[in-house]
Every structure is written in C-alpha cells, then in structure tokens.
Design a protein around this motif. Structure first.
Motif, short mmCIF file in Angstrom:
data_model
loop_
_atom_site.label_atom_id
_atom_site.label_comp_id
_atom_site.label_asym_id
_atom_site.label_seq_id
_atom_site.Cartn_x
_atom_site.Cartn_y
_atom_site.Cartn_z
N MET A 1 0.82 -1.21 0.00
CA MET A 1 0.00 0.00 0.00
C MET A 1 0.86 1.26 0.00
N GLU A 2 2.02 1.18 0.61
CA GLU A 2 2.93 2.33 0.66
C GLU A 2 3.31 2.78 -0.75
N LYS A 3 3.34 1.85 -1.69
CA LYS A 3 3.74 2.15 -3.07
C LYS A 3 2.59 2.71 -3.91
N ARG A 4 1.39 2.72 -3.36
CA ARG A 4 0.22 3.15 -4.13
C ARG A 4 -0.09 4.62 -3.87
N GLU A 5 -0.16 5.39 -4.92
CA GLU A 5 -0.47 6.81 -4.81
C GLU A 5 -1.87 7.01 -4.21
N ILE A 6 -2.80 6.14 -4.57
CA ILE A 6 -4.16 6.26 -4.05
C ILE A 6 -4.19 6.13 -2.53
N ASN A 7 -3.29 5.33 -1.97
CA ASN A 7 -3.24 5.16 -0.52
C ASN A 7 -2.80 6.46 0.16
N ALA A 8 -1.81 7.12 -0.40
CA ALA A 8 -1.37 8.39 0.17
C ALA A 8 -2.52 9.40 0.17
N LYS A 9 -3.29 9.44 -0.91
CA LYS A 9 -4.42 10.35 -0.99
C LYS A 9 -5.50 9.99 0.03
N TRP A 10 -5.80 8.68 0.14
CA TRP A 10 -6.84 8.24 1.09
C TRP A 10 -6.41 8.53 2.52
N GLN A 11 -5.17 8.22 2.86
CA GLN A 11 -4.69 8.45 4.23
C GLN A 11 -4.73 9.93 4.58
N ALA A 12 -4.36 10.79 3.64
CA ALA A 12 -4.41 12.23 3.88
C ALA A 12 -5.86 12.69 4.07
#
Length: 107
Positions: free
Chosen positions: A68-79
C-alpha cells in the motif's frame, strides 16, 4: 493467513461523516487493498466514544503495508482520512493504528 485487529479513535464530532465516507470508498482504494493482500477487511465503530476496531486477514502484514505504501491512491486516502482521528502523533492512520494482540481464536 495472519489475522490483524487494530484500534483507532475517531473524533466524536466527525463520526457521521466517517461513516458516510466508508459507504462509498473510492474504487481505486478498494482495488489497491485487494491487490496488496488486505482480505476480509471490516471496520466497527462504537458511536458512544468513537472507538474504531478494524480487522483484516493477510498473508503478511509487513508485505500488505509495504504494498500500500507504493500506491499513490493510498497516500491520498490516508491524507483524506487523517483529520477524522485523534492521537496519531503525526502519523498517517495506516501507520498510527494500535495493533491488538490476538489471545483466542475459534476455528
């Protein structure tokens, strides 16, 4: 299969919106979770105090988190989700959850 249970604390004033957001999780986020090994994932909210309990199964928690750390969508969701929680100490929700110890399992 590793069973993972965790706890987070949702801000009381944001519980309703948190539930609304999870009624329509972004399809890209759902795909990323499935593709990186997050299975049978569920969240349970105690509306009396905002305690959130999550559970999922994965072949490897370390690999699932790294994927998940490698997924851009995860960074957006976490933010997007970070403002809903208390006591993250500057961490993202997926980094700041308290993993609970499994003490019993009935097959």
């Amino acid at each position: 299969m590793q069973r993972v249970c965790f706890r987070l604390q949702v801000r009381k004033e944001m519980m309703d919106e948190y539930v609304v957001r999870h009624a329509s999780v972004w399809p890209e986020m759902l795909n990323a979770l499935s593709e990186t090994g997050w299975h049978n994932y569920s969240l349970h909210l105690d509306r009396s105090d905002g305690t959130l309990i999550g559970y999922f199964e994965t072949p490897s928690l370390k690999d699932a988190k790294a994927g998940m750390e490698k997924r851009e969508i995860n960074a957006k969701w976490q933010a997007d989700m970070a403002p809903f929680f208390v006591a993250l100490d500057g961490k993202r929700p997926d980094e700041g959850f308290l993993q609970l110890e499994e003490v019993f399992y009935l097959k």
